[in-house]
Design a protein around this motif. Structure first.
Motif, short mmCIF file in Angstrom:
data_model
loop_
_atom_site.label_atom_id
_atom_site.label_comp_id
_atom_site.label_asym_id
_atom_site.label_seq_id
_atom_site.Cartn_x
_atom_site.Cartn_y
_atom_site.Cartn_z
N SER A 33 -5.01 8.63 13.00
CA SER A 33 -3.67 8.39 12.49
C SER A 33 -3.44 8.95 11.10
CB SER A 33 -3.39 6.88 12.48
OG SER A 33 -4.24 6.24 11.55
N GLY A 34 -4.51 9.11 10.31
CA GLY A 34 -4.34 9.64 8.96
C GLY A 34 -3.68 8.67 8.00
N HIS A 124 2.84 -10.78 27.12
CA HIS A 124 1.54 -10.76 26.47
C HIS A 124 1.53 -9.55 25.56
CE1 HIS A 124 -3.12 -11.24 26.88
NE2 HIS A 124 -2.75 -10.90 25.66
N LEU A 125 1.54 -9.80 24.26
CA LEU A 125 1.59 -8.74 23.27
C LEU A 125 0.19 -8.45 22.76
CD1 LEU A 125 4.70 -9.91 21.23
CD2 LEU A 125 4.62 -8.22 23.07
N VAL A 126 -0.23 -7.20 22.85
CA VAL A 126 -1.50 -6.76 22.28
C VAL A 126 -1.17 -6.01 21.00
CG1 VAL A 126 -3.58 -5.40 22.64
CG2 VAL A 126 -2.52 -6.58 24.58
N VAL A 127 -1.65 -6.52 19.87
CA VAL A 127 -1.27 -6.00 18.56
C VAL A 127 -2.50 -5.40 17.90
CG1 VAL A 127 -0.15 -6.54 16.39
CG2 VAL A 127 0.43 -7.84 18.43
N ALA A 128 -2.38 -4.14 17.46
CA ALA A 128 -3.53 -3.44 16.88
C ALA A 128 -3.03 -2.35 15.95
CB ALA A 128 -4.40 -2.85 17.99
N GLY A 129 -3.96 -1.62 15.36
CA GLY A 129 -3.62 -0.53 14.46
C GLY A 129 -3.65 -0.93 13.00
N ASP A 130 -3.62 -2.22 12.72
CA ASP A 130 -3.70 -2.76 11.37
C ASP A 130 -3.97 -4.24 11.53
OD1 ASP A 130 -3.65 -2.89 8.62
OD2 ASP A 130 -1.73 -1.87 8.41
N ARG A 131 -4.22 -4.94 10.45
CA ARG A 131 -4.54 -6.36 10.54
C ARG A 131 -3.32 -7.17 10.93
NH1 ARG A 131 -7.64 -7.64 6.28
NH2 ARG A 131 -7.69 -5.64 5.24
N LEU A 132 -3.51 -8.11 11.85
CA LEU A 132 -2.46 -9.02 12.27
C LEU A 132 -2.72 -10.36 11.62
CD1 LEU A 132 -0.01 -9.80 14.06
CD2 LEU A 132 -1.67 -10.43 15.83
N THR A 133 -1.86 -10.76 10.70
CA THR A 133 -2.04 -12.03 10.02
C THR A 133 -1.73 -13.19 10.97
OG1 THR A 133 0.23 -12.14 9.21
CG2 THR A 133 -1.38 -10.99 7.82
N ARG A 134 -2.32 -14.33 10.66
CA ARG A 134 -2.09 -15.51 11.48
C ARG A 134 -0.62 -15.92 11.43
NH1 ARG A 134 -6.66 -19.82 12.22
NH2 ARG A 134 -7.26 -18.05 13.53
N THR A 135 0.02 -15.72 10.29
CA THR A 135 1.43 -16.08 10.15
C THR A 135 2.30 -15.31 11.13
OG1 THR A 135 1.13 -16.59 7.80
CG2 THR A 135 3.38 -16.14 8.54
N ALA A 311 2.57 6.86 13.20
CA ALA A 311 1.86 6.03 14.18
C ALA A 311 2.29 4.57 14.15
CB ALA A 311 0.35 6.12 13.94
N GLY A 312 3.27 4.24 13.28
CA GLY A 312 3.78 2.88 13.23
C GLY A 312 2.97 1.94 12.37
N LYS A 313 2.13 2.48 11.49
CA LYS A 313 1.34 1.64 10.59
C LYS A 313 2.00 1.61 9.21
CE LYS A 313 -3.01 2.87 12.88
NZ LYS A 313 -4.41 3.34 12.67
N VAL A 314 1.58 0.65 8.40
CA VAL A 314 2.08 0.57 7.02
C VAL A 314 1.66 1.83 6.27
CG1 VAL A 314 1.96 -0.70 4.86
CG2 VAL A 314 1.98 -1.95 7.02
N ASP A 315 2.63 2.49 5.66
CA ASP A 315 2.36 3.74 4.94
C ASP A 315 2.02 3.41 3.49
OD1 ASP A 315 2.32 6.24 3.76
OD2 ASP A 315 4.00 6.99 4.94
N ARG A 316 0.74 3.23 3.24
CA ARG A 316 0.28 2.87 1.90
C ARG A 316 0.59 3.96 0.87
NH1 ARG A 316 -3.44 -1.01 0.90
NH2 ARG A 316 -3.84 -2.45 2.60
N ALA A 317 0.47 5.20 1.29
CA ALA A 317 0.73 6.31 0.36
C ALA A 317 2.19 6.29 -0.09
CB ALA A 317 0.38 7.64 1.01
N ALA A 318 3.11 6.00 0.82
CA ALA A 318 4.52 5.95 0.45
C ALA A 318 4.80 4.79 -0.49
CB ALA A 318 5.37 5.83 1.72
#
Length: 343
Positions: A33-34, A124-135, A311-318
């Motif tokens: 994903s880069g 049934h949601l499968v969540v991945a690609g970054d950390r999923l918080t309990r909240t 890729a739908g992840k949080v863009d830290r660089a931005a």
């Protein structure tokens, strides 16, 4: 027959190309994903994916009569895997949530769906690609969904599975060791590495591999802390971003991104960026008692939503660029959350 890996993303039907490569005993080439580094081409056998399909079917209940919602691009390996798994078992992959029995989303996409009022009841949601918080997981559960979460990487495939980031247990047929704080794993699902030299993926002589993520294994539960290289150097002190984020998430009850903002005397200042103003206030109030002076954020920012990568992840660089460019206004301690025009 050539042994060159199949560039599945360069074909008309990447899903069919993955399954065809499996039938032919071929290797496939995927792109990371880069999110935190430049994208790299990962080479693996198609079998290293297909061999995990039975476990995924058992964990998710995906079968021939399922309708799997995969809203993200197939260029992201997690989405391509989900689509290939669905087609392999005879399930339909659908472009919208209506009528779907299952969904594969990043945490950011899940938050967006919930914010937009998408009906996830019964899914049934499968969540991945970054950390999923309990909240966030509990929010989806309250909306009527069943939630699963997994930790892995394009290079490693599946490592651990659970209901959120605090409930990750080893995926079937996976072995894991923590060596000097770093997560090492061995399984039938590992890749062969990259097309070009370099990158974080390393395989030891004993067959264990790592991408450099740090973590802890306590009573069978894996806590993923973060990856080397994410640090802010402030006043001569090196502050590990993941350590600060872990504390701020815990005391604030919301997700946070920590970045460095240029400073003429200190080099950088530690800055914390939240999407939830209530979590920001709670984290700022608790920070003096939980973080060292060097770790404590000097700047606190609010963004209504995280910018995202393709890729739908949080863009830290931005986020870092917005903060460093002064596009975000610091949130005053006595006032409400505010953001700059670039937010």
């Amino acid at each position: 027959m050539t042994t060159d890996p199949v560039d599945v993303l360069g074909t008309v039907d990447p899903v069919a190309s993955v399954l065809s490569a499996y039938a032919d005993g071929r290797r496939i080439c995927l792109v990371t994903s880069g999110t935190t580094a430049r994208p790299r081409s990962v080479v693996r056998t198609a079998a290293s994916w297909v061999e995990s399909f039975p476990a995924v079917s058992q964990l998710t209940g995906i079968a021939a009569d399922s309708r799997v919602w995969v809203p993200g691009p197939l260029g992201a390996s997690m989405n391509l895997f989900a689509a290939a798994h669905a087609r392999f078992v005879g399930a339909d992959v659908v472009p919208a949530s209506a009528g779907a029995s299952h969904g594969l989303l990043t945490p950011m996409a899940l938050i967006g769906a919930l914010d937009d009022g998408v009906d996830v009841a019964g899914m049934h949601l499968v969540v991945a690609g970054d950390r999923l918080t309990r909240t966030v997981a509990r929010r989806a559960t309250a909306a009527g969904a069943r939630v699963s979460h997994y930790y892995g990487a394009a290079e490693l495939s599946f490592v651990a599975w659970g209901s959120d980031e605090e409930d990750l247990r080893l995926f079937p047929d996976v072995e894991l060791e923590i060596r000097d704080g770093v997560i090492w794993t061995r399984s039938p699902f590992l890749s062969h590495g990259y097309l070009a030299p370099g990158g974080p993926f390393t395989i030891a002589p004993d067959g264990f591999a790592t991408v450099g993520d740090h973590g802890r294994l306590t009573n069978g539960v894996l806590t993923v802390v973060g990856r080397d290289g994410r640090a802010v150097v402030t006043g001569g002190a090196t502050v590990l971003v993941d350590d600060v984020e872990e504390v701020l998430r815990w005391v604030g009850g919301g997700d946070v991104v920590v970045v460095g903002v240029a400073h003429p005397r200190l080099g950088q200042m530690v800055a914390a960026v939240f999407t939830d103003p209530v979590a920001l206030t709670a984290a700022r109030d608790a920070a003096p008692g939980e973080l060292t002076p060097a770790q404590r954020p000097r700047l606190w920012f609010h963004l209504p939503r995280w910018p995202q990568t393709a890729a739908g992840k949080v863009d830290r660089a931005a986020i870092a660029a917005l903060a460093d460019a002064g596009a975000l206004r610091p949130v005053p301690r006595t006032g409400g959350a505010s953001s700059g025009a670039g937010a």
